[in-house]
Every structure is written in C-alpha cells, then in structure tokens.
Design a protein around this motif. Structure first.
Motif, mmCIF file in Angstrom:
data_model
loop_
_atom_site.group_PDB
_atom_site.id
_atom_site.type_symbol
_atom_site.label_atom_id
_atom_site.label_comp_id
_atom_site.label_asym_id
_atom_site.label_seq_id
_atom_site.Cartn_x
_atom_site.Cartn_y
_atom_site.Cartn_z
ATOM 1 N N PHE A 139 -17.008 14.158 -32.161
ATOM 2 C CA PHE A 139 -17.484 15.119 -31.119
ATOM 3 C C PHE A 139 -17.772 14.085 -29.813
ATOM 4 O O PHE A 139 -17.712 14.523 -28.608
ATOM 5 N N PHE A 140 -18.409 12.997 -30.053
ATOM 6 C CA PHE A 140 -18.842 11.917 -28.909
ATOM 7 C C PHE A 140 -17.312 11.811 -28.378
ATOM 8 O O PHE A 140 -17.358 11.602 -27.168
ATOM 9 N N SER A 141 -16.147 11.234 -29.108
ATOM 10 C CA SER A 141 -14.991 11.088 -28.577
ATOM 11 C C SER A 141 -14.612 12.129 -27.561
ATOM 12 O O SER A 141 -13.772 11.942 -26.557
ATOM 13 N N GLN A 142 -14.764 13.371 -28.087
ATOM 14 C CA GLN A 142 -14.372 14.687 -27.525
ATOM 15 C C GLN A 142 -15.021 14.722 -26.002
ATOM 16 O O GLN A 142 -14.410 14.927 -25.062
ATOM 17 N N ALA A 143 -16.155 14.330 -26.026
ATOM 18 C CA ALA A 143 -16.855 14.262 -24.894
ATOM 19 C C ALA A 143 -16.262 13.385 -23.627
ATOM 20 O O ALA A 143 -16.152 13.489 -22.505
ATOM 21 N N LEU A 144 -15.712 12.042 -24.405
ATOM 22 C CA LEU A 144 -15.464 10.920 -23.550
ATOM 23 C C LEU A 144 -13.856 11.563 -22.931
ATOM 24 O O LEU A 144 -13.736 11.407 -21.802
ATOM 25 N N ILE A 164 -16.239 1.337 -28.073
ATOM 26 C CA ILE A 164 -14.697 1.109 -28.572
ATOM 27 C C ILE A 164 -15.278 0.464 -29.922
ATOM 28 O O ILE A 164 -14.573 1.104 -31.056
ATOM 29 N N ASN A 165 -15.945 -0.330 -30.448
ATOM 30 C CA ASN A 165 -16.480 -1.014 -31.410
ATOM 31 C C ASN A 165 -17.046 0.306 -32.354
ATOM 32 O O ASN A 165 -16.789 0.251 -33.651
ATOM 33 N N ALA A 166 -17.894 0.900 -31.710
ATOM 34 C CA ALA A 166 -18.542 2.043 -32.577
ATOM 35 C C ALA A 166 -17.630 3.018 -33.198
ATOM 36 O O ALA A 166 -17.538 3.264 -34.313
ATOM 37 N N ILE A 187 -10.888 10.875 -32.761
ATOM 38 C CA ILE A 187 -11.503 9.564 -32.257
ATOM 39 C C ILE A 187 -10.198 8.365 -32.270
ATOM 40 O O ILE A 187 -10.478 7.652 -31.041
ATOM 41 N N GLU A 188 -9.172 8.617 -32.783
ATOM 42 C CA GLU A 188 -8.212 8.118 -32.593
ATOM 43 C C GLU A 188 -7.317 8.132 -31.203
ATOM 44 O O GLU A 188 -6.929 7.216 -30.478
ATOM 45 N N ALA A 189 -7.532 9.436 -30.909
ATOM 46 C CA ALA A 189 -6.784 9.923 -29.434
ATOM 47 C C ALA A 189 -7.808 9.392 -28.180
ATOM 48 O O ALA A 189 -7.335 8.801 -27.393
ATOM 49 N N ALA A 190 -9.199 9.301 -28.453
ATOM 50 C CA ALA A 190 -9.765 8.542 -27.443
ATOM 51 C C ALA A 190 -9.782 7.103 -27.508
ATOM 52 O O ALA A 190 -9.874 6.415 -26.499
ATOM 53 N N LEU A 191 -9.454 6.140 -28.643
ATOM 54 C CA LEU A 191 -9.106 4.977 -28.878
ATOM 55 C C LEU A 191 -7.737 4.566 -27.852
ATOM 56 O O LEU A 191 -7.742 3.769 -27.293
ATOM 57 N N VAL A 243 -6.032 16.383 -28.703
ATOM 58 C CA VAL A 243 -5.338 15.443 -29.445
ATOM 59 C C VAL A 243 -3.913 15.664 -28.891
ATOM 60 O O VAL A 243 -3.164 14.314 -28.223
ATOM 61 N N THR A 244 -3.177 16.912 -28.930
ATOM 62 C CA THR A 244 -1.838 16.729 -28.455
ATOM 63 C C THR A 244 -1.668 16.601 -26.887
ATOM 64 O O THR A 244 -0.654 16.160 -26.495
ATOM 65 N N LYS A 245 -2.876 16.947 -26.243
ATOM 66 C CA LYS A 245 -2.773 16.897 -24.943
ATOM 67 C C LYS A 245 -2.923 15.444 -24.470
ATOM 68 O O LYS A 245 -1.942 14.955 -23.538
ATOM 69 N N GLU A 246 -3.569 14.664 -25.355
ATOM 70 C CA GLU A 246 -3.545 13.298 -24.913
ATOM 71 C C GLU A 246 -2.231 12.585 -25.252
ATOM 72 O O GLU A 246 -1.829 11.430 -24.484
ATOM 73 N N LEU A 247 -1.584 13.004 -26.314
ATOM 74 C CA LEU A 247 0.028 12.492 -26.648
ATOM 75 C C LEU A 247 0.760 12.789 -25.462
ATOM 76 O O LEU A 247 1.699 12.144 -25.120
ATOM 77 N N LYS A 248 0.822 14.137 -24.978
ATOM 78 C CA LYS A 248 1.633 14.662 -23.989
ATOM 79 C C LYS A 248 1.246 14.013 -22.912
ATOM 80 O O LYS A 248 2.379 13.359 -22.148
#
Length: 410
Positions: A139-144, A164-166, A187-191, A243-248
C-alpha cells in the motif's frame, strides 16, 4: 414596522445563492468539500503523530489480541492512509484554500515518509519481520506510484535510498497463494519505476495467476476459489491496474494485459455502483468489513481514470460515494475521543474485526477518496446531482438493463 425589520434581518442572514449552492451536499463542490474535510479528519491523528516521530507512542492498538498486532499496525495505518490520499496530494499546491491545505498535507506526508523509513528514527517501521508488512509495504508502494511528483519527487536523496531499502527488505516475506501475490507485484512495480530494479518474475507470476483465477463477468477469485467479499476492490483489481499500467508505461506490457484488466475493472465498477442502496448502504458480506467504504476503492479509481462504463455517469458515482461515506463516517463512535478510527462497519463494532484487524488496518477506508485526484473544475464535481442506479430503480424510474460482459480467453 417591527415585522419589516425582522424580515430584513432574516433576509440578510441568509447566505448568498452562490455560497448556499456551494455548501449544499447535493452540489458537487459541497460534496468535494465534505470529502476533503473527512479525509483530513481521518488523516490528522496519523500524520501529525508520525511527523513528530510519536506514532508508536500515541496510537492506540485495538485488536482481538492487541499485542499480536503491534509489530505491523503502524505501517498499516500510514501505508493505507497515504495510498488513498495520494491522488489528491498529486494535484499539488496552488493559491486556493484547498491548494494551500494540500501543501500542508504534502509536507506532512513527506516528513512521515522520512521518519517511517529512517532506521534511526523512533517511528522507523517494520517492513520485513513477520508476514503482515508485505501487505502494507504494497500500500505504501501504491501511494508512491499514485503521487510520483508530490511524494517521491519531494523526497531528499537519503530518504529515497531508505525507501528503496525498505521496499527491497520486504522480499524476504513469501506471499500467500491469493490476492497477496499482488502485494509483491505492486512493490516490484514501484521498485521498477523508481529504481529500475523491479523483479519482473514476481510481477509476471502474479499477473499470470490472476488471469487463471478470473471467474468471469469482471470478478477474480482470491486464489483459485471465488469469495463473496470486497477483495476485488480492496486489493486485486486496483493493483492489477496499477502494475500493468507501470508495465505499459515502461513498454514492458508485451501481452497487452493492461487493456484486458481495464475492461474487467470497468465491469466490476459498474456492479459496485449498483450495490449501493438508495440509503447509501451496501451488503455487509465477506471479511474485512471494518475497512468500511474502502470497499469502493475500485469504483473511485475507475471514476478517477475517467473510465466509467457508458451508462454510469460521473455525477451519479459522486452522489453514491458521498451517500456511502456520509452514512458510515457519521455513525456514533466511528472515532474514539482522540480522533482515531475504531473497529466497525457502522460505528464501533469490535466483533466485526477478524484476528488480523487492528487500528492501523482501518485506514484502508481512505481508498474511497481517490476521486479527489480529479481537480475542482472537472465535470465530476461540476455536473449537477444525479441519483445512482438503485435509487432510481426503487423510485420506479427508468434504469439501464444490466448485462454481463463476454469473457475473453486468457
């Protein structure tokens, strides 16, 4: 003469037509103002305390067994809260009263990110011990992902490294064979977006499994089985879209998953709109009812994306969401005496909380406010009030026939 003086005083005390319209709940600007006030009321105890490194010291922990949830509840509160606030914050500051207010909350959120990811800070949060932190790192990643300019973009370089470390540290937690796969994927999409270090295998596995778990007519199973609950909206479909939007956007969506996920999400949002009763209630089915109106995250997200189905208008969604939020938030004992949310669906109902529910969990309700990411001048807020489907239906008015969507092969 005495009657005339009373009449003149009475007329002078009536607000102007413009102001009266602005404050009328059935008016879009009044509904927006109510949403902003409600969201900031929910947010204040969490953000103010965390910005001072005092969240762990001051936040109450209500749960079936409170001591068992202390390890995760603080990240739950913060991650879920800012996931819902992020689209509003991403509008950025401006010269209007609301824009000035946004500046205040952007600054608070940035300071909170700094404190929650700084290993030396009193409120440094747990991202990797036990199992629950995987959920709320997502959820934190979702916010970013939702506020890359105002949240990520306003972080100093040290804090960016700490974030990033967290997030990376959460990789030690294995997700369950369920909606939890989307937590790892998010999380991986944010990374991937912010550090170009996302694990594409974790993303691909989560997407492929959810394609296998699709049950038809816009709904996914939570794992191999279908569940009557709101997890398609709490977690599954918003995270599939993000996630799919980030991939796109990164030209990595080679199978065009995004378009498929969007089509299904539009149908699920259409169903969600029909679930809202004329009174602003909805069926209390499934687990995690203590997330309250967070159950309508997907409907709010599809409205934010301007992807509502053809026969679902923005103003009927706005009016329906307003009815739901107002109905629940104004129930007695929704908040404790210090402004913290309490467990319940309609007021304070501790029995509604499953073993994994604690005070921090409740802040997922903020996900209903994604529509605040639409600016004030958007038609979503400017169009006049409209009844939603169930309200029209039970008034005997004309409604659109409902149709299932034709399933596509995975």
């Amino acid at each position: 003469m005495k009657f005339k003086r009373i009449l003149i005083i009475a007329l002078l005390s009536v607000p102007t037509l413009v102001n009266a319209q602005k404050m009328t709940p059935a008016n879009g600007l009044g509904e927006r103002e109510y949403f902003v006030k409600t969201l900031t009321r929910i947010a204040d105890p969490v953000l103010v305390a965390l910005s001072k490194n005092e969240l762990k010291k001051t936040m109450p922990v209500e749960a079936k067994v409170a001591k068992d949830r202390v390890y995760s509840t603080y990240l739950e509160a913060f991650g879920r809260l800012i996931a819902g606030m992020a689209p509003w914050l991403e509008l950025g500051p401006d010269e209007t009263p609301e824009g000035t207010l946004r500046k205040k909350y952007i600054d608070l959120a940035v300071q909170c990110i700094r404190n929650s990811t700084n290993p030396q800070a009193p409120d440094f949060m747990n991202f990797n011990q036990g199992r629950q932190p995987l959920v709320d790192a997502a959820f934190f990643s979702q916010a970013l992902l939702r506020a890359p300019k105002q949240l990520w973009g306003n972080l100093d370089e040290i804090t960016k490294k700490n974030v990033i470390n967290a997030l990376r540290s959460s990789r030690v937690i294995s997700p369950s064979y369920s909606n939890w796969l989307m937590f790892s994927a998010t999380i991986e999409a944010a990374l991937q977006k912010f550090d170009n270090s996302g694990d594409k295998m974790r993303i691909d596995y989560a997407l492929r499994q959810h394609l296998l778990w699709y049950k038809g007519d816009g709904a996914y199973g939570d794992g191999p089985n279908f569940h009557w609950d709101y997890y398609n909206s709490f977690v599954i479909q918003p995270m599939l879209l993000e996630v799919t939007k980030e991939l796109k956007d990164a030209n990595l969506d080679t199978k065009k998953y995004y378009e498929l996920m969007l089509e299904r999400s539009r149908r699920y949002a259409e169903v969600q709109e029909r679930l809202i009763s004329p009174e602003g209630t909805y069926p209390p089915i499934g687990r995690s009812l203590a997330y309250r109106f967070g159950a309508f995250q997907l409907l709010s997200k599809i409205a934010l994306m301007k992807e509502l189905p053809e026969h679902v208008t923005p103003q009927q969604v706005r009016s329906a969401l307003y009815a739901v939020v107002k109905r629940q938030i104004e129930m007695p004992e929704t908040f404790d005496k210090n402004g913290w949310l309490q467990i319940g669906l309609a007021g304070h109902q501790p029995e509604v909380g499953e073993n994994y529910i604690s005070t921090g969990s409740l802040y997922l309700c903020s996900e209903a406010f994604l529509v605040l990411g639409l600016p004030v001048n958007d038609s979503f807020w400017q169009l006049p009030y409209a009844d939603w489907t169930a309200k029209k239906a039970w008034k005997g008015e004309k409604i659109q026939i409902d149709h299932a969507i034709v399933d596509k092969e995975n």
